[in-house]
Write an enzyme that holds these catalytic residues in place. Structure first.
Site, PDB file in Angstrom:
ATOM      1  N   TYR A  81      -4.250  -1.942   6.840  1.00  0.00           N
ATOM      2  CA  TYR A  81      -3.819  -0.928   7.798  1.00  0.00           C
ATOM      3  C   TYR A  81      -4.823   0.224   7.746  1.00  0.00           C
ATOM      4  O   TYR A  81      -4.783   1.067   6.855  1.00  0.00           O
ATOM      5  CB  TYR A  81      -2.417  -0.450   7.435  1.00  0.00           C
ATOM      6  N   LYS A  88      -5.448  -4.156  11.014  1.00  0.00           N
ATOM      7  CA  LYS A  88      -4.909  -3.291  12.065  1.00  0.00           C
ATOM      8  C   LYS A  88      -5.735  -2.020  12.049  1.00  0.00           C
ATOM      9  O   LYS A  88      -5.719  -1.265  11.075  1.00  0.00           O
ATOM     10  CB  LYS A  88      -3.441  -2.976  11.804  1.00  0.00           C
ATOM     11  N   THR A 119       5.111   4.714  12.807  1.00  0.00           N
ATOM     12  CA  THR A 119       6.194   5.088  13.717  1.00  0.00           C
ATOM     13  C   THR A 119       7.546   4.799  13.097  1.00  0.00           C
ATOM     14  O   THR A 119       8.533   5.464  13.410  1.00  0.00           O
ATOM     15  CB  THR A 119       6.039   4.336  15.047  1.00  0.00           C
TER      16      THR A 119
END
Length: 296
Positions: free
Chosen positions: A134, A162, A46
């Site tokens: 990630y 994550k 994001t």
């Protein structure tokens, strides 16, 4: 660095030429720190890390760290196509004072598990910064498996994962699979806001939350309800956000958050090209949702 609780992921306002708007970024990060989020996830997907140069990433990190002033740890994206570049980004982040790096296996050529292992291990070893893996197959087209995460969890400096939260009914089994391959103290966090609350209830350590990048107090109310053992309240709060989750799924959370920041007058930045800002009916739908929802 132990990643737990609410990690809020803001957008990164920048000009059309890719120069980060430090003033606007400071305005976005300050409310996150004031609200008391557990960490700020700077330069995530994001935060459009993949679209920014090394220099601009450092400017964004310096601005966020200046605002934080040590109040809130900064987790910063360090993903890059080349291993040596990811190492340099990790070294930059360590020198600046980031708490940890968020490392996705970014690639043009599809990577094997052995290649990802070597890449991540090198960044952890040479970067000197705690690393959060990630797992973002929607953008990297690589999915971490439990066996690979188990191998990487044995590498010094790799401290967290994550990963996209599964469908709500699979949350318990999903977390159990990860727990079975990582050591005690290794943080298991989830993303994908619309599925994350059930994963938190099932025992996930952290919520890597896009919505909280603009609305931290809303995210904190959910996380605190889970911490207090009040799953019913967490689910109730999550259900009220269904209109926002529907917009995330329809248009992507990145586009919706850029539109929201603009509609709320927080900043006038647009996403980096070739991503286009929401206009017309989609933008109006975001505006209508913001009016209806309690996102204080």
């Amino acid at each position: 660095m132990t990643l737990t609780g609410l990690s809020a992921f803001p957008i990164t306002p920048a000009a059309a030429d890719g120069r980060v708007d430090e003033t606007a970024l400071r305005r976005l990060v300050e409310p996150l720190c004031a609200a008391g989020v557990d960490s700020v996830g700077l330069l995530g997907s994001t935060g459009t890390y993949a679209y920014l140069t090394r220099t601009e990433r450092r400017r964004a990190l310096d601005a966020a760290l200046d605002v934080s002033g040590g109040r809130v740890p900064i987790l910063v994206g360090i993903g890059a196509l080349r291993t040596d570049e990811a190492v340099r980004l990790a070294q930059d982040a360590r020198a600046a004072g980031a708490a940890a790096g968020l490392l996705a296996p970014v690639s043009y050529t599809p990577l094997t598990e052995d290649e990802v292992f070597a890449h991540v291990a090198a960044v952890a070893r040479e970067g000197g910064l705690p690393v959060c893996l990630y797992d973002n197959p929607a953008t990297t087209h690589f999915r971490f498996t439990p066996s690979l995460v188990g191998r990487l969890a044995e590498v010094p400096g790799i401290v967290a994962l994550k990963s996209p939260a599964p469908d709500t009914q699979a949350a318990g089994d999903y977390l159990a699979a990860w727990r079975g391959v990582v050591p005690n103290g290794f943080s298991l966090g989830v993303s994908g806001d619309w599925n994350s609350v059930e994963a938190l209830i099932a025992g996930a350590d952290a919520w890597f939350c896009v919505m909280a990048g603009l609305f931290p107090r809303t995210g904190l109310r959910i996380v605190r309800a889970v911490r207090d053992g009040n799953a019913a309240e967490a689910r109730r709060l999550n259900a009220t956000l269904a209109p926002l989750w529907d917009l995330f799924k329809a248009y992507s959370s990145l586009r919706v958050m850029y539109a929201s920041a603009d509609l709320l007058g927080l900043c006038r930045a647009e996403p980096p090209r070739p991503i286009l800002p929401l206009t017309g009916l989609p933008r109006q739908q975001v505006a209508d949702a913001l009016r209806r929802l309690d996102l204080s």
